[in-house]
Design an enzyme around this catalytic site. Structure first.
Site, PDB file in Angstrom:
ATOM      1  N   LYS A  62     103.163  67.005  68.582  1.00 31.72           N
ATOM      2  CA  LYS A  62     102.382  68.189  68.400  1.00 31.72           C
ATOM      3  C   LYS A  62     103.369  69.269  69.241  1.00 31.72           C
ATOM      4  O   LYS A  62     102.376  70.144  69.886  1.00 31.72           O
ATOM      5  CB  LYS A  62     101.188  68.009  68.734  1.00 31.72           C
ATOM      6  CG  LYS A  62     100.517  67.224  67.530  1.00 31.72           C
ATOM      7  CD  LYS A  62      98.998  67.300  67.627  1.00 31.72           C
ATOM      8  CE  LYS A  62      98.305  66.024  66.731  1.00 31.72           C
ATOM      9  NZ  LYS A  62      98.581  64.642  67.328  1.00 31.72           N
ATOM     10  N   PRO A 171      96.465  61.974  58.254  1.00 27.13           N
ATOM     11  CA  PRO A 171      95.724  61.080  59.152  1.00 27.13           C
ATOM     12  C   PRO A 171      93.999  61.221  59.089  1.00 27.13           C
ATOM     13  O   PRO A 171      93.471  62.133  58.339  1.00 27.13           O
ATOM     14  CB  PRO A 171      96.151  61.701  60.713  1.00 27.13           C
ATOM     15  CG  PRO A 171      96.225  63.093  60.438  1.00 27.13           C
ATOM     16  CD  PRO A 171      96.378  63.189  59.000  1.00 27.13           C
ATOM     17  N   ALA A 181      92.619  55.771  49.534  1.00 22.13           N
ATOM     18  CA  ALA A 181      92.785  55.869  48.051  1.00 22.13           C
ATOM     19  C   ALA A 181      92.607  57.475  47.883  1.00 22.13           C
ATOM     20  O   ALA A 181      92.866  58.210  47.016  1.00 22.13           O
ATOM     21  CB  ALA A 181      91.967  54.975  47.399  1.00 22.13           C
ATOM     22  N   GLY A 194      95.815  54.362  62.284  1.00 19.71           N
ATOM     23  CA  GLY A 194      96.101  53.836  63.582  1.00 19.71           C
ATOM     24  C   GLY A 194      95.056  52.751  63.874  1.00 19.71           C
ATOM     25  O   GLY A 194      95.433  51.448  63.467  1.00 19.71           O
TER      26      GLY A 194
HETATM   27  O1  NUP Z   1      94.649  66.028  62.508  1.00 21.42           O
HETATM   28  C1  NUP Z   1      95.450  65.116  63.245  1.00 21.42           C
HETATM   29  N1  NUP Z   1      94.619  64.136  63.156  1.00 21.42           N
HETATM   30  C2  NUP Z   1      94.964  62.890  63.900  1.00 21.42           C
HETATM   31  O2  NUP Z   1      94.259  61.835  63.925  1.00 21.42           O
HETATM   32  C3  NUP Z   1      96.465  64.980  63.417  1.00 21.42           C
HETATM   33  C4  NUP Z   1      97.076  63.751  64.135  1.00 21.42           C
HETATM   34  N2  NUP Z   1      98.400  63.897  64.388  1.00 21.42           N
HETATM   35  N3  NUP Z   1      96.206  62.858  64.172  1.00 21.42           N
HETATM   36  C5  NUP Z   1      96.941  61.730  64.542  1.00 21.42           C
HETATM   37  O3  NUP Z   1      96.682  60.283  63.866  1.00 21.42           O
HETATM   38  C6  NUP Z   1      96.088  60.989  65.939  1.00 21.42           C
HETATM   39  O4  NUP Z   1      96.907  61.422  67.189  1.00 21.42           O
HETATM   40  C7  NUP Z   1      96.416  59.556  65.878  1.00 21.42           C
HETATM   41  O5  NUP Z   1      97.688  59.276  66.298  1.00 21.42           O
HETATM   42  C8  NUP Z   1      96.464  59.257  64.346  1.00 21.42           C
HETATM   43  C9  NUP Z   1      94.993  58.799  63.910  1.00 21.42           C
HETATM   44  O6  NUP Z   1      94.688  57.581  64.486  1.00 21.42           O
HETATM   45  P1  NUP Z   1      93.416  56.922  63.872  1.00 21.42           P
HETATM   46  O7  NUP Z   1      92.268  57.614  63.742  1.00 21.42           O
HETATM   47  O8  NUP Z   1      93.676  56.053  62.557  1.00 21.42           O
HETATM   48  O9  NUP Z   1      93.230  55.692  65.082  1.00 21.42           O
END
Ligand code: NUP
Length: 217
Positions: A62, A171, A181, A194
């Site tokens: 980021k 994410p 989906a 994650g």
């Molecule tokens: O808006 C965002 N939301 C988000 O969760 C942008 C991101 N980059 N992330 C990243 O996606 C967050 O840092 C993490 O690494 C991943 C989601 O992880 P999880 O919620 O599936 O564990």
């Protein structure tokens, strides 16, 4: 696109050995691994290169600085083996363009993704009202894609309309409440997952069941 090409696994942990063990278990299943500050700060930047030996790596740094500093960060990430880099867009077009320029110096296969609206509840405070401008800027700056929230499929649809054919990585599936989906149906090309994979007793099984869910789309 094959359903497995739609999955990116976020390896959010601080211990390098544990991260490599998880990635080895998953090797060949997802399209890419996404790593973030917890891992790079915990394990050192060589983890970027080590993980890239097991699959494509997207560095979710980021990046949010002036063009000069952004360029240095992008250069380090790509030099160490990253295929993709996630950057913030609120810093402005010049900062994002610098990352796109540096990515291009490493090859056409290096991608820059711009965060538009974030997936967590706080994402509605500042990022949602500015999503239109962030999308337009990502297109204009020549980014490969954007990050948009699986937690809000209506917003994913809205963002898809604004970024045209740019790739959307989404994410928020699983632990944050979004559905894989539904995100793809709403316009995501790939989903980022994650904790619901890395925290599962059988990460490969968890990844495969998400891929199976995507086969129904
Ligand atoms: O808006 C965002 N939301 C988000 O969760 C942008 C991101 N980059 N992330 C990243 O996606 C967050 O840092 C993490 O690494 C991943 C989601 O992880 P999880 O919620 O599936 O564990």
């Amino acid at each position: 696109m094959m359903p497995s090409e739609r999955l990116i696994v976020a390896v959010d942990m601080t211990d390098g050995e544990t991260a490599l063990t998880v990635a080895k278990k998953l090797q060949g299943v997802p399209w890419a691994f996404k790593i973030n500050y917890p891992l790079v700060l915990g394990a050192g930047p060589r983890i970027i290169t080590e993980m890239s030996g097991l699959g494509r790596v997207i560095c979710d740094f980021k990046v949010a600085d002036i063009p000069f500093t952004n360029g240095l960060i992008a250069g380090e990430a790509f030099r160490r083996g990253a295929s993709g880099l996630i950057v913030h867009g609120f810093t402005g077009a010049d900062s994002v363009s610098e990352c796109v320029k540096v990515a291009g110096e490493f090859g056409d296969d290096r991608a820059v993704y711009v965060v538009t609206e974030m997936s967590h509840p706080g994402g509605t405070t500042f990022t949602q009202p500015n999503a239109d401008a962030l999308c337009a800027m990502a297109v204009e700056a020549g980014a490969s894609g954007v990050i948009a929230p699986a937690t809000r499929p209506d917003r994913l649809r809205y963002i898809r309309e604004r970024v045209g054919s740019l790739e959307i990585l989404s994410p928020g599936v699983g632990a944050q409440g979004g559905s894989a989906a539904e995100a793809v149906r709403a316009g995501a090309d790939r989903i980022i997952v994650g904790r619901s994979i890395t925290g599962a007793g059988d990460p490969k099984g968890a990844a495969r069941s998400i891929i199976e869910e995507l086969e129904t789309v």
